[in-house]
Write a protein that holds these residues in place. Structure first.
Motif, PDB file in Angstrom:
ATOM      1  N   LEU A 352       0.826  -1.207   0.000  1.00  0.00           N
ATOM      2  CA  LEU A 352       0.000   0.000   0.000  1.00  0.00           C
ATOM      3  C   LEU A 352       0.859   1.254   0.000  1.00  0.00           C
ATOM      4  CD1 LEU A 352      -2.789  -1.003   2.553  1.00  0.00           C
ATOM      5  CD2 LEU A 352      -2.903  -1.035   0.056  1.00  0.00           C
ATOM      6  N   GLY A 353       2.022   1.178   0.597  1.00  0.00           N
ATOM      7  CA  GLY A 353       2.952   2.293   0.553  1.00  0.00           C
ATOM      8  C   GLY A 353       2.681   3.372   1.578  1.00  0.00           C
ATOM      9  N   ASN A 354       1.509   3.390   2.172  1.00  0.00           N
ATOM     10  CA  ASN A 354       1.166   4.431   3.147  1.00  0.00           C
ATOM     11  C   ASN A 354       0.320   3.787   4.246  1.00  0.00           C
ATOM     12  OD1 ASN A 354       0.185   6.618   4.615  1.00  0.00           O
ATOM     13  ND2 ASN A 354       0.045   7.935   2.796  1.00  0.00           N
ATOM     14  N   VAL A 355       0.877   3.728   5.407  1.00  0.00           N
ATOM     15  CA  VAL A 355       0.162   3.063   6.498  1.00  0.00           C
ATOM     16  C   VAL A 355      -0.163   4.040   7.632  1.00  0.00           C
ATOM     17  CG1 VAL A 355       1.065   0.768   6.029  1.00  0.00           C
ATOM     18  CG2 VAL A 355       2.369   2.321   7.499  1.00  0.00           C
ATOM     19  N   ASP A 356      -0.323   5.328   7.292  1.00  0.00           N
ATOM     20  CA  ASP A 356      -0.599   6.309   8.344  1.00  0.00           C
ATOM     21  C   ASP A 356      -1.886   5.984   9.096  1.00  0.00           C
ATOM     22  OD1 ASP A 356       1.676   7.634   7.723  1.00  0.00           O
ATOM     23  OD2 ASP A 356       0.714   9.186   6.511  1.00  0.00           O
ATOM     24  N   VAL A 357      -2.956   5.684   8.336  1.00  0.00           N
ATOM     25  CA  VAL A 357      -4.236   5.389   8.975  1.00  0.00           C
ATOM     26  C   VAL A 357      -4.141   4.094   9.775  1.00  0.00           C
ATOM     27  CG1 VAL A 357      -6.654   4.827   8.572  1.00  0.00           C
ATOM     28  CG2 VAL A 357      -5.563   6.642   7.244  1.00  0.00           C
ATOM     29  N   VAL A 358      -3.513   3.078   9.174  1.00  0.00           N
ATOM     30  CA  VAL A 358      -3.370   1.793   9.862  1.00  0.00           C
ATOM     31  C   VAL A 358      -2.507   1.948  11.105  1.00  0.00           C
ATOM     32  CG1 VAL A 358      -2.589  -0.590   9.625  1.00  0.00           C
ATOM     33  CG2 VAL A 358      -3.661   0.574   7.684  1.00  0.00           C
ATOM     34  N   ALA A 359      -1.476   2.799  11.018  1.00  0.00           N
ATOM     35  CA  ALA A 359      -0.594   2.998  12.161  1.00  0.00           C
ATOM     36  C   ALA A 359      -1.358   3.565  13.358  1.00  0.00           C
ATOM     37  CB  ALA A 359       0.549   3.921  11.787  1.00  0.00           C
ATOM     38  N   GLN A 360      -2.348   4.416  13.089  1.00  0.00           N
ATOM     39  CA  GLN A 360      -3.142   4.960  14.193  1.00  0.00           C
ATOM     40  C   GLN A 360      -3.973   3.865  14.861  1.00  0.00           C
ATOM     41  OE1 GLN A 360      -4.932   8.997  13.452  1.00  0.00           O
ATOM     42  NE2 GLN A 360      -4.194   8.633  11.375  1.00  0.00           N
ATOM     43  N   ILE A 361      -4.515   2.955  14.049  1.00  0.00           N
ATOM     44  CA  ILE A 361      -5.269   1.832  14.631  1.00  0.00           C
ATOM     45  C   ILE A 361      -4.335   0.928  15.433  1.00  0.00           C
ATOM     46  CG2 ILE A 361      -6.668  -0.197  14.100  1.00  0.00           C
ATOM     47  CD1 ILE A 361      -7.709   1.276  11.660  1.00  0.00           C
ATOM     48  N   ILE A 362      -3.121   0.724  14.892  1.00  0.00           N
ATOM     49  CA  ILE A 362      -2.146  -0.082  15.624  1.00  0.00           C
ATOM     50  C   ILE A 362      -1.883   0.531  16.994  1.00  0.00           C
ATOM     51  CG2 ILE A 362       0.285  -0.782  15.678  1.00  0.00           C
ATOM     52  CD1 ILE A 362       0.165  -0.944  12.630  1.00  0.00           C
ATOM     53  N   SER A 363      -1.726   1.850  17.019  1.00  0.00           N
ATOM     54  CA  SER A 363      -1.484   2.521  18.305  1.00  0.00           C
ATOM     55  C   SER A 363      -2.632   2.277  19.273  1.00  0.00           C
ATOM     56  CB  SER A 363      -1.283   4.026  18.078  1.00  0.00           C
ATOM     57  OG  SER A 363      -0.132   4.274  17.300  1.00  0.00           O
ATOM     58  N   MET A 364      -3.856   2.271  18.745  1.00  0.00           N
ATOM     59  CA  MET A 364      -5.005   2.030  19.614  1.00  0.00           C
ATOM     60  C   MET A 364      -4.919   0.649  20.266  1.00  0.00           C
ATOM     61  SD  MET A 364      -6.730   4.781  19.447  1.00  0.00           S
ATOM     62  CE  MET A 364      -5.182   5.650  19.132  1.00  0.00           C
ATOM     63  N   PHE A 365      -4.572  -0.352  19.474  1.00  0.00           N
ATOM     64  CA  PHE A 365      -4.503  -1.706  20.014  1.00  0.00           C
ATOM     65  C   PHE A 365      -3.355  -1.857  21.009  1.00  0.00           C
ATOM     66  CE2 PHE A 365      -6.912  -2.906  16.077  1.00  0.00           C
ATOM     67  CZ  PHE A 365      -8.034  -3.344  16.747  1.00  0.00           C
ATOM     68  N   PHE A 366      -2.226  -1.173  20.732  1.00  0.00           N
ATOM     69  CA  PHE A 366      -1.149  -1.214  21.706  1.00  0.00           C
ATOM     70  C   PHE A 366      -1.577  -0.547  23.021  1.00  0.00           C
ATOM     71  CE2 PHE A 366       2.167  -1.946  18.317  1.00  0.00           C
ATOM     72  CZ  PHE A 366       2.667  -3.104  18.889  1.00  0.00           C
ATOM     73  N   MET A 367      -2.293   0.558  22.916  1.00  0.00           N
ATOM     74  CA  MET A 367      -2.750   1.244  24.124  1.00  0.00           C
ATOM     75  C   MET A 367      -3.712   0.362  24.918  1.00  0.00           C
ATOM     76  SD  MET A 367      -1.389   4.308  24.329  1.00  0.00           S
ATOM     77  CE  MET A 367      -2.467   5.438  25.166  1.00  0.00           C
ATOM     78  N   GLN A 412      -7.901  10.721  23.621  1.00  0.00           N
ATOM     79  CA  GLN A 412      -7.383  12.042  23.265  1.00  0.00           C
ATOM     80  C   GLN A 412      -6.685  12.004  21.915  1.00  0.00           C
ATOM     81  OE1 GLN A 412      -7.700  14.987  24.737  1.00  0.00           O
ATOM     82  NE2 GLN A 412      -8.884  14.217  26.480  1.00  0.00           N
ATOM     83  N   MET A 413      -6.025  10.893  21.612  1.00  0.00           N
ATOM     84  CA  MET A 413      -5.295  10.775  20.359  1.00  0.00           C
ATOM     85  C   MET A 413      -6.244  10.694  19.168  1.00  0.00           C
ATOM     86  SD  MET A 413      -2.394   8.076  21.624  1.00  0.00           S
ATOM     87  CE  MET A 413      -2.037   7.497  19.974  1.00  0.00           C
ATOM     88  N   GLN A 414      -7.148   9.752  19.191  1.00  0.00           N
ATOM     89  CA  GLN A 414      -8.080   9.538  18.074  1.00  0.00           C
ATOM     90  C   GLN A 414      -9.359   8.920  18.625  1.00  0.00           C
ATOM     91  OE1 GLN A 414      -8.430  10.211  14.974  1.00  0.00           O
ATOM     92  NE2 GLN A 414      -6.455  11.077  14.421  1.00  0.00           N
ATOM     93  N   PRO A 415     -10.355   9.719  18.995  1.00  0.00           N
ATOM     94  CA  PRO A 415     -11.590   9.163  19.572  1.00  0.00           C
ATOM     95  C   PRO A 415     -12.273   8.154  18.659  1.00  0.00           C
ATOM     96  CG  PRO A 415     -11.517  11.550  19.830  1.00  0.00           C
ATOM     97  CD  PRO A 415     -10.384  11.185  18.933  1.00  0.00           C
ATOM     98  N   GLY A 416     -12.267   8.434  17.350  1.00  0.00           N
ATOM     99  CA  GLY A 416     -12.935   7.528  16.418  1.00  0.00           C
ATOM    100  C   GLY A 416     -12.287   6.163  16.368  1.00  0.00           C
ATOM    101  N   TYR A 417     -10.954   6.142  16.236  1.00  0.00           N
ATOM    102  CA  TYR A 417     -10.237   4.872  16.180  1.00  0.00           C
ATOM    103  C   TYR A 417     -10.293   4.146  17.526  1.00  0.00           C
ATOM    104  CZ  TYR A 417      -8.381   6.110  11.603  1.00  0.00           C
ATOM    105  OH  TYR A 417      -8.259   6.433  10.282  1.00  0.00           O
ATOM    106  N   ALA A 418     -10.261   4.925  18.619  1.00  0.00           N
ATOM    107  CA  ALA A 418     -10.364   4.311  19.952  1.00  0.00           C
ATOM    108  C   ALA A 418     -11.694   3.594  20.109  1.00  0.00           C
ATOM    109  CB  ALA A 418     -10.193   5.375  21.033  1.00  0.00           C
ATOM    110  N   THR A 419     -12.762   4.262  19.690  1.00  0.00           N
ATOM    111  CA  THR A 419     -14.090   3.646  19.772  1.00  0.00           C
ATOM    112  C   THR A 419     -14.171   2.411  18.887  1.00  0.00           C
ATOM    113  OG1 THR A 419     -15.068   5.828  20.191  1.00  0.00           O
ATOM    114  CG2 THR A 419     -16.555   4.064  19.488  1.00  0.00           C
ATOM    115  N   LEU A 420     -13.632   2.512  17.665  1.00  0.00           N
ATOM    116  CA  LEU A 420     -13.644   1.371  16.743  1.00  0.00           C
ATOM    117  C   LEU A 420     -12.871   0.190  17.320  1.00  0.00           C
ATOM    118  CD1 LEU A 420     -14.304   0.152  13.963  1.00  0.00           C
ATOM    119  CD2 LEU A 420     -12.200   1.212  13.102  1.00  0.00           C
TER     120      LEU A 420
END
Length: 784
Positions: A352-367, A412-420
């Motif tokens: 895909l070459g760009n994982v910015d969005v996926v990286a934010q979801i990854i951060s959510m799961f690590f948190m 605080q980082m990403q409410p949408g991704y946190a909820t998802l």
């Protein structure tokens, strides 16, 4: 031992590494891509103080997590699967499976993230390639071949190559960071350093935090090697904590060095500002490449082992998947099949070459993982589980801080991704609950915490209570019946009484000696009672008792402690209107309850089953001086249940004609003062006639009532063998009440009614009843 057995032991033991690989895997992941690519951006946008705050807040999450990992790891014989193993063995396979699946996916996609960051290390060469070869290069030209090479290398050589490479990577990292600290100011650098200096129109603090936080998420990278460690109970705590503290110190020093060496505009505007600061610039892209390769190696070493552990525990939904992915190869039981699957996921995201969005979801799961680990440690501090005996202990408030900070910062980082992320994990948990019924889950941990809370509250209440507070009386009933499976009247009444204001314990009596057969019967009955409780949504605790007789059973239960943090203060018996022979046992049991100072309620049930739940009639007479408050309070409590929401209480006051006006006026006055919780329109005065029996009088007014409440005398009931309770033939369901305690009804200001409702005398549990029965209830005569 045979050769086969020896091979099996070696296969189970893994590679037998020490503490160094844990430290190296963690520190090389912590000091990774974000350090080289985005830390200058952070200092430029939030200043020195802001950057220091980001480091400290981030480590307020990672340090408690590291401590929690260390604590839990020293309690368990840690095997393969790292964080998944720790969570699943502490919370159970259901919760562990939820965290493990999300953890595995985040680890697998992280490999792609690190490889794309690795390709960024070659971006300084892109202008030369474009001018020399005539085409514009793409980062995927580097990241995809690197992903294939890494997958083949790890699949063929396993953890030995990975751990060996970590030593090389850490050495390069050390040279890169050393060269950076040895460098000076860049051209046009700051003359003075302000703690709050930053660029104009900077990004918000939490946006910068969201970008920087992945730099702190590598501290548990070494935990995934747990199955390959010689002594994981020592290596994991020491290696993880050492890497976490080392990373925090290095980041704080880098913040200071950057602020001293370049202006905020230079820091925020140039991705490779560290190259300009370092004494030898090329070492920074080399360090970036080494750091990202090490992080990718760490993730691709850990992710397949997490998946292998999930498959070993049969967490995956398809049995064939579990069988295939749980297989290992070689003496170290390397997860070859799981590695190839991880490589496939890695290649998809690299392409895909760009994982910015996926990286934010990854951060959510690590948190979520970090928050859960801290929550486990916090709960275990209060659960009082004898099996939880770690050799290293953190503090409960640090674990609570880590858990709270993880979930707060996540939103605080990403409410949408946190909820998802939370929704996806909740759905996975529900799915695993359906397929793994009967296994340990959140219930076991919560039960342990609640058990300790209840125990401490009960001890505290007992220590602080000198004498019962008669102005704050609340029911703590215990009911006993031999007919629990045939009649539900006493269970229903107990359910209503304990709905909001009090607590109820329902005991099923089994007649006979304690034996294998009666114990088996007791368990079967208990299961049916629990089902009955669930079906009726009753807030009642149910149990069984095996005893040679009803009398001995009552003698036992009046001595057991209450389940609500206070002693049982009332007992409920029940007999059928058409079965008067049941009363003899109740009379005997009532004597034991009286000795224990308990209030006694005897329900005479009928086939009407409380009718339409509309009318409760309370009957007072001059013989009920001591029972009046309890009868009125019970009526008030019963009609507070939703089943009786359309009902009303009617108070019948039966007096001799010569005292009628005076007593009725006083009752109206008490109602007006709020001391009797009914309306004046619901007070009915009834004249007592010498030639009209009391039960006929009650029948004339209350034959259609859904529940009648009146008082009784224990001595009189003993003397006439319960004939008084057999009366009232035209009345259906009737509750006979005898107060054995001081009970006051409070007014609107919370002041207790300190006098008898009928004659103004103080109500005492040992006071004599009216002259006609003045010798009937003296405690000295209860055993006669």
């Amino acid at each position: 031992m045979s050769a086969t057995g020896s091979d099996a032991v070696k296969r189970q033991a893994g590679h037998g590494f020490g503490t160094a690989p844990v430290f190296l895997a963690a520190v090389s992941t912590i000091l990774g891509a974000i350090l080289f690519l985005r830390f200058g951006y952070a200092v430029g946008n939030v200043g020195i103080l802001g950057a220091v705050a980001i480091v400290l807040i981030g480590h307020a999450i990672t340090i408690p997590t590291g401590l929690a990992v260390a604590e839990i790891a020293t309690n368990l014989k840690v095997e393969g699967g790292g964080e998944y193993f720790i969570i699943s063995r502490s919370f159970g396979a259901t919760v562990g499976g939820v965290i493990g699946i999300s953890l595995y996916l985040s680890q697998a996609v992280s490999v792609a993230f690190y490889l794309i960051a690795f390709s960024e290390a070659f971006r300084p060469l892109f202008p030369w390639i474009e001018s020399t070869l005539g085409f514009t290069p793409d980062v995927r030209m580097i990241s995809i071949p690197a992903a294939i090479l890494l997958a083949v290398l790890i699949a063929r050589k396993g953890a030995n190559v990975g751990v060996g490479a970590l030593w090389v990577v850490v050495v390069i990292l050390a040279f890169s960071i050393g060269a950076f600290f040895l460098g000076g100011k860049v051209a046009g650098g700051p003359d003075e350093v302000g703690l709050a200096d930053r660029v104009a129109n900077p990004d918000s603090f939490f946006r910068v935090f969201a970008i920087i936080f992945p730099a702190f998420t590598g501290m548990t990278a070494g935990v995934g090697l747990s199955g390959d460690l010689r002594n994981p109970r020592r290596s994991i705590p020491v290696g993880t904590l050492a890497a976490t503290i080392t990373g925090m110190v290095v980041y704080l020093l880098i913040v200071a060095k950057m602020a001293w060496s370049a202006t905020p505009e230079q820091l925020a505007g140039k991705q490779f500002i560290m190259s300009d600061i370092a004494i030898w610039g090329p070492i920074i892209p080399i360090g970036l490449a080494a750091a990202t390769v090490s992080s990718a190696i760490g993730s691709i070493l850990v992710a397949p082992r997490t998946l292998q552990a999930l498959a070993n525990d049969r967490i995956l939904p398809v049995p064939q998947w579990n069988t295939l992915l749980s297989k290992g190869t070689g003496a170290g039981n390397d997860p070859a099949n799981a590695t190839w699957l991880t490589a496939g996921i890695m290649l998809v995201f690299v392409s895909l070459g760009n994982v910015d969005v996926v990286a934010q979801i990854i951060s959510m799961f690590f948190m979520i993982t970090y928050g859960t680990l801290c929550a486990i440690s916090f709960f275990e501090h209060f659960a009082g589980n004898p099996s939880y005996r770690p050799t290293f202990r953190t503090k409960w408030y640090l674990s609570l801080l880590g858990a709270a900070a993880s979930f707060i910062v996540m939103f605080q980082m990403q409410p949408g991704y946190a909820t998802l992320a939370l929704i996806m994990m909740a759905a996975t948990y529900v799915g695993l609950q359906q397929t793994r019924k009967g296994e340990r889950d959140l219930t076991a941990v919560v039960r342990g915490v609640l058990y300790q809370m209840t125990r401490n509250l009960q001890v505290m209440i007992q220590k602080r209570r000198a004498t019962p507070d008669v102005t704050n009386w609340r029911p703590s009933f215990i009911a006993i019946s031999q007919h629990s499976l045939e009649r539900v009247a006493s269970f229903e009444l107990l359910r209503w009484i304990s709905h909001y204001y009090g607590f109820g314990t329902y005991i099923h009596f089994i007649n006979g000696p304690l034996s294998v057969a009666t114990n088996r019967d007791a368990k079967l009955v208990l299961n049916r009672l629990i089902e009955q409780t669930e079906a009726s949504e009753a807030g009642v605790y149910v149990d069984t008792i095996i005893s040679p007789s009803f009398k001995t059973a009552v003698a036992q239960i009046v001595q057991i402690p209450g389940m609500a943090g206070m002693d049982n203060n009332s007992i409920l018996f029940e007999f059928d209107k058409e079965s008067p022979g049941e009363l003899s046992d109740i009379i005997d049991g009532s004597h034991f309850a009286a000795i224990a100072g308990m209030n006694i309620c005897i329900l005479r049930s009928s086939e009407r089953h409380f009718g339409y739940h509309r009318a409760v009639h309370v009957w007072l007479n001059p013989g009920d001086f001591r029972n009046a408050n309890l009868m009125i309070l019970l009526a008030y409590i019963i009609v507070g249940h939703p089943d009786w929401k359309r009902s009303e209480i009617k108070l019948f006051a039966a007096f001799e004609p010569r005292n009628m006006d005076e007593e009725v006026a006083r009752l109206h006055d008490l109602i007006e003062q709020g001391r009797i919780p009914i309306s004046s329109s619901n007070l009915q005065a009834v004249a007592l006639e010498p030639d009209v029996p009391f039960d006929d009088l009650v029948a004339a007014w209350s034959n259609t009532a859904d529940l009648v409440i009146t008082g009784f005398s224990l001595k009189k009931m003993t003397r006439d063998k319960g004939s008084f309770l057999h009366g009232f033939r035209k009345v259906q369901d009737i509750l006979f009440v005898r107060a054995g305690q001081d009970i006051l009804i409070t007014d609107d200001q919370g002041e207790g009614v300190g006098e008898d409702l009928l004659n103004g005398n103080s109500i005492k549990a040992t006071d004599p009843e009216p002259a006609s029965e003045e010798e009937q209830d003296k405690p000295s005569e209860l055993l006669d």
